[in-house]
Design a protein around this motif. Structure first.
Motif, mmCIF file in Angstrom:
data_model
loop_
_atom_site.group_PDB
_atom_site.id
_atom_site.type_symbol
_atom_site.label_atom_id
_atom_site.label_comp_id
_atom_site.label_asym_id
_atom_site.label_seq_id
_atom_site.Cartn_x
_atom_site.Cartn_y
_atom_site.Cartn_z
ATOM 1 N N UNK A 17 9.505 -5.052 22.069
ATOM 2 C CA UNK A 17 9.689 -5.094 20.626
ATOM 3 C C UNK A 17 8.894 -3.952 19.986
ATOM 4 N N UNK A 18 9.451 -3.319 18.958
ATOM 5 C CA UNK A 18 8.726 -2.215 18.316
ATOM 6 C C UNK A 18 7.449 -2.737 17.667
ATOM 7 N N UNK A 19 6.421 -1.934 17.775
ATOM 8 C CA UNK A 19 5.148 -2.296 17.161
ATOM 9 C C UNK A 19 5.273 -2.169 15.654
ATOM 10 N N UNK A 20 4.756 -3.138 14.954
ATOM 11 C CA UNK A 20 4.785 -3.105 13.499
ATOM 12 C C UNK A 20 3.603 -2.261 13.036
ATOM 13 N N UNK A 21 3.873 -1.191 12.276
ATOM 14 C CA UNK A 21 2.754 -0.360 11.815
ATOM 15 C C UNK A 21 1.854 -1.170 10.888
ATOM 16 N N UNK A 22 0.554 -0.938 10.956
ATOM 17 C CA UNK A 22 -0.335 -1.687 10.073
ATOM 18 C C UNK A 22 -0.044 -1.348 8.617
ATOM 19 N N UNK A 23 0.000 -2.374 7.798
ATOM 20 C CA UNK A 23 0.290 -2.166 6.376
ATOM 21 C C UNK A 23 -0.928 -1.584 5.676
ATOM 22 N N UNK A 24 -0.663 -0.663 4.757
ATOM 23 C CA UNK A 24 -1.748 -0.116 3.957
ATOM 24 C C UNK A 24 -2.247 -1.206 3.018
ATOM 25 N N UNK A 25 -3.535 -1.186 2.716
ATOM 26 C CA UNK A 25 -4.011 -2.158 1.732
ATOM 27 C C UNK A 25 -3.271 -1.935 0.424
ATOM 28 N N UNK A 26 -3.091 -3.009 -0.330
ATOM 29 C CA UNK A 26 -2.336 -2.881 -1.573
ATOM 30 C C UNK A 26 -3.055 -1.971 -2.559
ATOM 31 N N UNK A 27 -2.295 -1.361 -3.411
ATOM 32 C CA UNK A 27 -2.835 -0.481 -4.450
ATOM 33 C C UNK A 27 -3.749 -1.313 -5.354
ATOM 34 N N UNK A 28 -4.959 -0.832 -5.639
ATOM 35 C CA UNK A 28 -5.853 -1.626 -6.485
ATOM 36 C C UNK A 28 -5.318 -1.701 -7.913
ATOM 37 N N UNK A 29 -5.476 -2.853 -8.521
ATOM 38 C CA UNK A 29 -5.056 -3.031 -9.904
ATOM 39 C C UNK A 29 -6.219 -2.697 -10.830
ATOM 40 N N UNK A 30 -5.894 -2.161 -11.998
ATOM 41 C CA UNK A 30 -6.915 -1.769 -12.967
ATOM 42 C C UNK A 30 -7.772 -2.973 -13.360
ATOM 43 N N UNK A 31 -7.137 -4.126 -13.550
ATOM 44 C CA UNK A 31 -7.901 -5.311 -13.966
ATOM 45 C C UNK A 31 -8.893 -5.738 -12.893
ATOM 46 N N UNK A 32 -8.544 -5.542 -11.612
ATOM 47 C CA UNK A 32 -9.483 -5.854 -10.533
ATOM 48 C C UNK A 32 -10.691 -4.921 -10.581
ATOM 49 N N UNK A 33 -10.436 -3.639 -10.802
ATOM 50 C CA UNK A 33 -11.511 -2.651 -10.825
ATOM 51 C C UNK A 33 -12.449 -2.859 -12.006
ATOM 52 N N UNK A 34 -11.886 -3.121 -13.171
ATOM 53 C CA UNK A 34 -12.711 -3.347 -14.365
ATOM 54 C C UNK A 34 -13.520 -4.631 -14.192
ATOM 55 N N UNK A 35 -12.891 -5.669 -13.687
ATOM 56 C CA UNK A 35 -13.603 -6.922 -13.454
ATOM 57 C C UNK A 35 -14.738 -6.755 -12.465
ATOM 58 N N UNK A 36 -14.483 -5.964 -11.422
ATOM 59 C CA UNK A 36 -15.510 -5.682 -10.417
ATOM 60 C C UNK A 36 -16.705 -4.969 -11.053
ATOM 61 N N UNK A 37 -16.436 -4.011 -11.934
ATOM 62 C CA UNK A 37 -17.512 -3.275 -12.618
ATOM 63 C C UNK A 37 -18.324 -4.228 -13.495
#
Length: 154
Positions: A17-37
């Motif tokens: 079976x073909x190997x499934x390429x690892x998925x890139x992490x999802x694009x960060x959302x602005x609300x996540x970044x602001x909340x993190x700050x």
């Protein structure tokens, strides 16, 4: 021997079976970044959600949701939370923008190794551009990366 027993057999695939390429992490959302700050700044000051929410005159559950990236806060709410933390809205947005640039650079790093841009030099694995003019004096190094040094504001 029963019919059921004769119908059971191991299936051996003809090709692996073909190997499934690892998925890139999802694009960060602005609300996540602001909340993190906001959360990082609040915790660095040793303050509670209740304390900051009262100072900003917003509800504690709402501030908690903003910090966790569950709510998209208005600019008025962000400015009030920033002021309660002793920051300006520009400070919060700049810190979130820096985090976005670093995450974008980390996402693109494996694909962009070995590439270089004319007039840029590698600094710590990141591309940078020597700038002149009002944004920086001659010889200052500013990141150029995938965002091109652009700050996105909500």
């Amino acid at each position: 021997m029963s019919i059921r027993a004769t119908n059971q057999a191991d299936v051996i695939p003809l090709r692996p079976l073909p190997a499934v390429p690892p998925a890139l992490p999802r694009e960060p959302l602005w609300r996540d970044l602001v909340g993190e700050v906001l959360r990082r700044e609040r915790q660095a000051q040793g303050r509670t959600l209740k304390d900051v929410a009262e100072a900003a005159r917003i509800s504690m559950p709402y501030l908690s949701e903003v910090e966790r990236g569950l709510k998209e806060a208005s600019s008025e709410v962000l400015a009030a939370a920033a002021q309660a933390l002793g920051l300006s809205l520009a400070d919060v947005l700049a810190l979130a923008g820096e985090r976005l640039v670093s995450l974008a650079a980390a996402r693109s790093r494996p694909r962009s190794l070995g590439s270089s841009a004319v007039g840029s030099s590698a600094v710590g694995g990141r591309r940078s551009v020597r700038s002149t003019g009002p944004a920086g004096s001659v010889g200052t190094v500013r990141p150029s990366g995938p965002m091109g040094g652009v700050l996105l504001a909500a």
